[in-house]
Scaffold this motif. Structure first.
Motif, PDB file in Angstrom:
ATOM      1  N   TRP A   1       8.021   3.996  -0.254  1.00 42.22           N
ATOM      2  CA  TRP A   1       8.215   3.151   0.241  1.00 42.22           C
ATOM      3  C   TRP A   1       9.373   2.449   1.448  1.00 42.22           C
ATOM      4  O   TRP A   1       8.647   2.483   2.282  1.00 42.22           O
TER       5      TRP A   1
ATOM      6  N   MET B   1     -15.530  -6.175  -1.118  1.00 41.48           N
ATOM      7  CA  MET B   1     -15.814  -4.861  -1.685  1.00 41.48           C
ATOM      8  C   MET B   1     -16.442  -5.001  -3.919  1.00 41.48           C
ATOM      9  O   MET B   1     -17.285  -4.489  -4.334  1.00 41.48           O
TER      10      MET B   1
ATOM     11  N   TYR C   1      -8.978 -10.252  -4.057  1.00 40.42           N
ATOM     12  CA  TYR C   1      -9.908 -11.566  -3.488  1.00 40.42           C
ATOM     13  C   TYR C   1      -9.326 -12.636  -3.774  1.00 40.42           C
ATOM     14  O   TYR C   1     -10.595 -13.944  -3.487  1.00 40.42           O
TER      15      TYR C   1
ATOM     16  N   MET D   1      -1.697 -11.356  -5.156  1.00 42.73           N
ATOM     17  CA  MET D   1      -2.401 -12.035  -6.370  1.00 42.73           C
ATOM     18  C   MET D   1      -1.971 -13.586  -6.644  1.00 42.73           C
ATOM     19  O   MET D   1      -0.481 -13.642  -6.582  1.00 42.73           O
TER      20      MET D   1
ATOM     21  N   ALA E   1      -6.016   2.678  -5.917  1.00 44.11           N
ATOM     22  CA  ALA E   1      -6.443   3.563  -4.517  1.00 44.11           C
ATOM     23  C   ALA E   1      -7.001   5.469  -4.500  1.00 44.11           C
ATOM     24  O   ALA E   1      -7.411   5.497  -3.208  1.00 44.11           O
TER      25      ALA E   1
ATOM     26  N   ARG F   1       6.053   3.372  -5.125  1.00 42.88           N
ATOM     27  CA  ARG F   1       7.179   3.255  -4.872  1.00 42.88           C
ATOM     28  C   ARG F   1       7.989   4.592  -6.560  1.00 42.88           C
ATOM     29  O   ARG F   1       9.058   3.915  -6.747  1.00 42.88           O
TER      30      ARG F   1
ATOM     31  N   THR G   1      -3.315  -1.651  -1.887  1.00 42.67           N
ATOM     32  CA  THR G   1      -3.969  -1.310  -3.172  1.00 42.67           C
ATOM     33  C   THR G   1      -2.888  -1.718  -4.226  1.00 42.67           C
ATOM     34  O   THR G   1      -3.244  -2.130  -5.902  1.00 42.67           O
ATOM     35  N   THR G   2      -1.955  -2.498  -4.265  1.00 45.75           N
ATOM     36  CA  THR G   2      -1.236  -3.175  -5.205  1.00 45.75           C
ATOM     37  C   THR G   2      -1.742  -4.627  -5.591  1.00 45.75           C
ATOM     38  O   THR G   2      -2.084  -4.827  -5.057  1.00 45.75           O
ATOM     39  N   PRO G   3      -1.033  -5.086  -6.468  1.00 48.90           N
ATOM     40  CA  PRO G   3      -1.295  -6.080  -7.499  1.00 48.90           C
ATOM     41  C   PRO G   3      -0.622  -7.093  -6.313  1.00 48.90           C
ATOM     42  O   PRO G   3      -0.585  -8.362  -6.246  1.00 48.90           O
ATOM     43  N   ILE G   4       0.512  -6.802  -5.118  1.00 50.53           N
ATOM     44  CA  ILE G   4       1.482  -7.861  -4.856  1.00 50.53           C
ATOM     45  C   ILE G   4       0.748  -8.968  -3.937  1.00 50.53           C
ATOM     46  O   ILE G   4      -0.115  -8.532  -2.451  1.00 50.53           O
TER      47      ILE G   4
ATOM     48  N   GLY H   1       0.261   1.748  -2.564  1.00 46.94           N
ATOM     49  CA  GLY H   1      -0.310   1.838  -3.495  1.00 46.94           C
ATOM     50  C   GLY H   1      -0.638   2.967  -4.120  1.00 46.94           C
ATOM     51  O   GLY H   1      -1.648   3.794  -3.494  1.00 46.94           O
TER      52      GLY H   1
HETATM   53  P1  NAP Z   1      -3.030   0.036 -10.943  1.00 48.49           P
HETATM   54  O1  NAP Z   1      -4.264   0.803 -11.413  1.00 48.49           O
HETATM   55  O2  NAP Z   1      -2.330  -0.543 -11.968  1.00 48.49           O
HETATM   56  O3  NAP Z   1      -2.117   0.361  -9.862  1.00 48.49           O
HETATM   57  C1  NAP Z   1      -1.143  -0.994  -8.977  1.00 48.49           C
HETATM   58  C2  NAP Z   1      -0.453   0.414  -8.195  1.00 48.49           C
HETATM   59  O4  NAP Z   1       0.353  -1.163  -7.451  1.00 48.49           O
HETATM   60  C3  NAP Z   1       0.356   0.962  -8.292  1.00 48.49           C
HETATM   61  O5  NAP Z   1       0.409   2.530  -8.108  1.00 48.49           O
HETATM   62  C4  NAP Z   1       1.890   0.388  -8.782  1.00 48.49           C
HETATM   63  O6  NAP Z   1       3.235   0.926  -8.750  1.00 48.49           O
HETATM   64  C5  NAP Z   1       1.379  -0.464  -7.716  1.00 48.49           C
HETATM   65  N1  NAP Z   1       2.112  -1.329  -7.684  1.00 48.49           N
HETATM   66  C6  NAP Z   1       2.319  -2.590  -8.487  1.00 48.49           C
HETATM   67  N2  NAP Z   1       3.003  -3.705  -8.624  1.00 48.49           N
HETATM   68  C7  NAP Z   1       4.032  -3.320  -6.714  1.00 48.49           C
HETATM   69  C8  NAP Z   1       5.151  -3.235  -6.546  1.00 48.49           C
HETATM   70  N3  NAP Z   1       5.920  -5.154  -6.550  1.00 48.49           N
HETATM   71  N4  NAP Z   1       5.578  -3.120  -5.555  1.00 48.49           N
HETATM   72  C9  NAP Z   1       4.738  -1.969  -5.309  1.00 48.49           C
HETATM   73  N5  NAP Z   1       4.300  -1.660  -6.023  1.00 48.49           N
HETATM   74  C10 NAP Z   1       3.129  -1.902  -6.763  1.00 48.49           C
HETATM   75  O7  NAP Z   1      -4.109  -1.737 -10.576  1.00 48.49           O
HETATM   76  P2  NAP Z   1      -4.992  -0.604 -10.213  1.00 48.49           P
HETATM   77  O8  NAP Z   1      -6.735  -0.825 -11.050  1.00 48.49           O
HETATM   78  O9  NAP Z   1      -5.593   0.237  -8.632  1.00 48.49           O
HETATM   79  O10 NAP Z   1      -5.850  -2.880  -8.497  1.00 48.49           O
HETATM   80  C11 NAP Z   1      -4.906  -2.918  -7.746  1.00 48.49           C
HETATM   81  C12 NAP Z   1      -5.100  -4.298  -7.123  1.00 48.49           C
HETATM   82  O11 NAP Z   1      -6.478  -3.906  -6.541  1.00 48.49           O
HETATM   83  C13 NAP Z   1      -5.685  -5.139  -8.055  1.00 48.49           C
HETATM   84  O12 NAP Z   1      -4.930  -6.808  -7.290  1.00 48.49           O
HETATM   85  C14 NAP Z   1      -7.151  -5.197  -8.409  1.00 48.49           C
HETATM   86  O13 NAP Z   1      -7.782  -7.157  -8.438  1.00 48.49           O
HETATM   87  C15 NAP Z   1      -7.057  -5.032  -6.786  1.00 48.49           C
HETATM   88  N6  NAP Z   1      -8.693  -4.207  -7.135  1.00 48.49           N
HETATM   89  C16 NAP Z   1      -9.791  -4.846  -6.346  1.00 48.49           C
HETATM   90  C17 NAP Z   1     -11.079  -3.891  -5.927  1.00 48.49           C
HETATM   91  C18 NAP Z   1     -12.344  -4.683  -5.804  1.00 48.49           C
HETATM   92  O14 NAP Z   1     -13.457  -4.531  -5.851  1.00 48.49           O
HETATM   93  N7  NAP Z   1     -12.167  -5.582  -4.725  1.00 48.49           N
HETATM   94  C19 NAP Z   1     -11.250  -3.199  -7.112  1.00 48.49           C
HETATM   95  C20 NAP Z   1      -9.965  -2.549  -7.695  1.00 48.49           C
HETATM   96  C21 NAP Z   1      -8.983  -3.199  -7.768  1.00 48.49           C
HETATM   97  P3  NAP Z   1       3.837   2.186  -9.909  1.00 48.49           P
HETATM   98  O15 NAP Z   1       2.567   2.848 -10.034  1.00 48.49           O
HETATM   99  O16 NAP Z   1       4.997   2.681  -9.783  1.00 48.49           O
HETATM  100  O17 NAP Z   1       3.608   1.325 -10.802  1.00 48.49           O
END
Ligand code: NAP
Length: 288
Positions: free
Chosen positions: A181, A254, A230, A202, A135, A155, A197-200, A130
């Motif tokens: 990918w 985290m 989480y 969740m 990321a 992707r 770091t993708t939501p896949i 991701g």
């Molecule tokens: P984001 O900015 O929307 O980024 C999501 C990334 O995942 C993008 O690169 C997206 O690709 C990719 N993606 C989404 N669906 C996909 C699929 N089906 N196949 C391949 N790639 C896919 O979201 P984010 O803020 O980075 O958060 C991402 C995840 O991290 C979430 O689940 C969030 O809950 C988690 N997170 C957790 C914490 C923590 O403290 N534990 C902190 C932050 C985030 P495209 O760019 O091509 O659309």
């Protein structure tokens, strides 16, 4: 008890109802016995700038920032830390005499569980799945660990290229490359750290995993597999990785640790880590 002297903290986002931060921070505030309360503020993107002025006007002492405001808020602050500038996102804002100061505590949150592992990070190749907002914090974290290579897999080719370009003038030293990918089978056998770091996977798509079974079998033994998700705990991805002999880390720590660093910035005192972790675990187990 909330009284006329209670100071305000909070989180801005849109939507905000899903945020676990109020649970964690109010548990810490109650444990510390300090005169604060932490509130959710739903702020639509078109109202962000007036909301920031309003938060200042009503005396808010500090606030967390979540989706979709992490980038947009930067231009509304008086000062932004070097790490938040490097990542290009702010998740924590503190009131200062000069105005709002923004920083990013996600990197420290991401790193906390990795720092408990004894590894020679200078030999580590990290694969990051991701290329969104999270990321960016992960790449900055891998740079701080001193990883040999960080390979970001996505992707969408255009988004991958702009992700790469955005690090060109970064103050962080990182050997970064981007990959589509389809190239995962070439990358995974050499990886010692894989981060989703993708939501896949969740809660709404809990049966899914970012890697298929053939790709999972390419993971080397002793690899660290880290999923930022989480809920659920563990994800299918982590379950599969663990059965392959991987060391697994989920996103809860985290979340806790980024909150710990934020609370310490606001209150200028040590945060009760165990209270914060326990409040989230209790809340999540009740919600199941
Ligand atoms: P984001 O900015 O929307 O980024 C999501 C990334 O995942 C993008 O690169 C997206 O690709 C990719 N993606 C989404 N669906 C996909 C699929 N089906 N196949 C391949 N790639 C896919 O979201 P984010 O803020 O980075 O958060 C991402 C995840 O991290 C979430 O689940 C969030 O809950 C988690 N997170 C957790 C914490 C923590 O403290 N534990 C902190 C932050 C985030 P495209 O760019 O091509 O659309």
């Amino acid at each position: 008890m909330i009284t006329g002297t209670t100071k305000l903290l909070g989180v801005i986002g849109y939507p905000i109802a899903h945020s676990l931060s109020p649970v964690m921070h109010n548990a810490a505030i109650a444990h510390l016995g300090v005169d604060y309360v932490y509130l959710p503020f739903p702020i639509a993107p078109e109202h962000l700038s007036e909301a920031v002025v309003g938060l200042e006007a009503i005396g808010v002492q500090g606030f967390s920032v979540t989706i979709p405001h992490k980038q947009a808020i930067m231009s509304l602050l008086s000062e932004v830390s070097a790490i938040a500038q490097a990542i290009g996102a702010v998740n924590t804002v503190c009131r200062t005499e000069q105005g709002w100061f923004g920083t990013n505590t996600d990197v420290e949150g991401f790193l906390a569980p990795l720092r408990e592992q004894s590894r020679d990070w200078s030999q580590t190749i990290a694969v990051v799945l991701g290329n969104g907002g999270a990321a960016r914090a992960v790449v900055a974290g891998c740079a701080q660990l001193g990883c040999a290579k960080v390979q970001v897999v996505g992707r969408t080719p255009q988004k991958l290229q702009s992700f790469l370009t955005s690090w060109t003038n970064s103050p962080l030293t990182v050997n970064l490359s981007v990959h589509e990918w389809e190239t995962l089978p070439e990358l995974l056998p050499h990886a010692e750290l894989v981060v989703n770091t993708t939501p896949i996977g969740m809660h709404s798509q809990a049966e899914e995993s970012p890697l298929n079974l053939v790709e999972m079998q390419q993971l080397s033994s002793g690899i660290i597999v880290y999923d930022l998700i989480y809920t659920p705990r563990p994800t299918r991805f982590l379950q599969q990785a663990q059965s392959q002999g991987a060391i697994i880390i989920d996103g809860l720590e985290m979340l806790v640790q980024q909150g710990v660093v934020a609370l310490q910035l606001w209150l200028q005192c040590p945060a009760p880590v165990e209270v914060m972790r326990r409040s989230l675990l209790d809340y999540l187990s009740r919600r199941k």
